[in-house]
Design an enzyme around this catalytic site. Structure first.
Site, PDB file in Angstrom:
ATOM      1  CB  THR A 155       5.916   5.218  -3.541  1.00  0.00           C
ATOM      2  OG1 THR A 155       6.010   6.669  -4.158  1.00  0.00           O
ATOM      3  CG2 THR A 155       4.254   4.929  -3.885  1.00  0.00           C
ATOM      4  N   GLY A 156       4.433   4.316  -0.706  1.00  0.00           N
ATOM      5  CA  GLY A 156       3.790   3.213  -0.091  1.00  0.00           C
ATOM      6  C   GLY A 156       3.421   3.663   1.493  1.00  0.00           C
TER       7      GLY A 156
ATOM      8  CB  ALA B   4      11.625  -3.065  -0.342  1.00  0.00           C
TER       9      ALA B   4
ATOM     10  CE  LYS C 217      11.474   0.862  -4.319  1.00  0.00           C
ATOM     11  NZ  LYS C 217       9.959   0.872  -3.221  1.00  0.00           N
ATOM     12  N   GLY C 218       7.739  -2.080  -6.368  1.00  0.00           N
ATOM     13  CA  GLY C 218       6.694  -1.828  -7.297  1.00  0.00           C
ATOM     14  C   GLY C 218       5.319  -2.212  -7.108  1.00  0.00           C
TER      15      GLY C 218
ATOM     16  N   GLY D 218       3.309  -0.948  -5.219  1.00  0.00           N
ATOM     17  CA  GLY D 218       2.656   0.265  -5.320  1.00  0.00           C
ATOM     18  C   GLY D 218       2.587   1.063  -6.699  1.00  0.00           C
TER      19      GLY D 218
ATOM     20  CD  GLU E 201       8.728   3.026  -5.624  1.00  0.00           C
ATOM     21  OE1 GLU E 201       7.825   3.282  -4.574  1.00  0.00           O
ATOM     22  OE2 GLU E 201       8.974   1.804  -6.119  1.00  0.00           O
TER      23      GLU E 201
END
Ligand code: 5RP
Length: 261
Positions: free
Chosen positions: A33-34, A91, A102-103, A105, A111
């Site tokens: 994601t991202g 990342a 990460k995170g 988004g 993930e």
């Protein structure tokens, strides 16, 4: 369209484009994601379209399900496949050991589940994401909404016994309301500036009641594909120690950009 990409987007694009070379026919894939992962989904969809590649995908967020489905990728629920061959994701930071934050988004929970269930995880990133020490990017921690202020206070207290430089914890907002993840949780962002012992921090955070998962990915990533604004790409494999330098010809990706016009 390609000429309109900023250097940072070009860097993200070339990393994404190179990463899909690792995809083989018949693979079960985790899709991250991202913004960098979104380029990867487009590049993968282009390979599927152009080469008739058969892949089964699990997405790590509702956003990625939407994008992948709109591009014709077969996206199935995680429980349908259970284990995956390869996950490709972005990342927020990575260090020399390929430990990650990460995170950014807000998708870190799915993930981490998907990456951990994969034989191999490839991270795709622009060169600015590489750091000597993790922590400049605020560490996202997913918490349940019930009692989140208590969870936040417990995290703050715990941070005093850990090797971090700063201890600010803030609730991530989505407009005027707390941002909710795909699972209906909240995100606390830990502004730590410097994380001396990421492995210890990751373990300790997950012991706190109310914490669902944290955004430190330790010993999960195998390969990083680093993109540069001029089209150069570096592939670093932590297991073999191999480093490969190459480049991606952006003009050969006209179809991907045509879709965006
Ligand atoms: C989402 C993530 C993303 O992979 C991370 O935030 C990087 O995003 P981008 O590619 O847009 O810079 O962890 O939860």
């Amino acid at each position: 369209m390609t000429a309109e990409l900023s250097p940072i987007d070009q860097a993200k694009f070339v990393a994404a484009r190179r990463s899909v070379d690792f995809v083989e026919n018949g693979m079960k894939l985790g899709l991250g994601t991202g913004s960098t992962a979104a380029w990867m989904v487009r590049c993968l969809a282009e390979r599927v379209r152009a080469e008739g590649l058969q892949v089964t995908c699990v997405a790590t967020s509702s956003r990625t399900i939407e994008l992948g489905t709109s591009l014709g990728l077969e996206i199935v629920p995680m429980d349908e496949v259970k284990w995956l061959d390869l996950t490709i994701d972005g990342a927020d930071e990575f260090d020399a050991n390929l430990n990650l934050i990460k995170g950014g988004g807000a998708a870190l929970l799915q993930e981490k589940i998907v990456a951990t269930a994969s034989d191999r995880m490839i991270v795709i990133a622009d060169a600015a994401k590489e750091v000597a020490q993790l922590g400049a990017f605020p560490l996202p921690v997913e918490v349940v909404p019930f009692g989140w202020r208590t969870t936040k206070a417990l995290i703050e207290e715990t941070l005093y016994s850990l090797d971090v430089m700063n201890r600010e914890v803030s609730l991530r907002m989505g407009g005027t309301e707390p941002l909710k993840t795909d699972e209906g949780h909240y995100i606390l962002d830990l502004n730590l500036k410097h994380i001396g012992n990421p492995r210890q921090l990751a373990l300790v955070l997950n012991q706190i009641p109310g914490v669902v998962e944290n955004g430190l990915f330790i010993d999960i990533c195998d390969v990083v594909v680093i993109g540069h604004g001029d089209g150069r790409v570096t592939v670093r494999d932590i297991n073999s120690g191999r480093v490969e330098n190459g480049s991606v010809d952006i003009t050969e990706s006209r179809n991907i950009f045509a879709d965006l016009d």
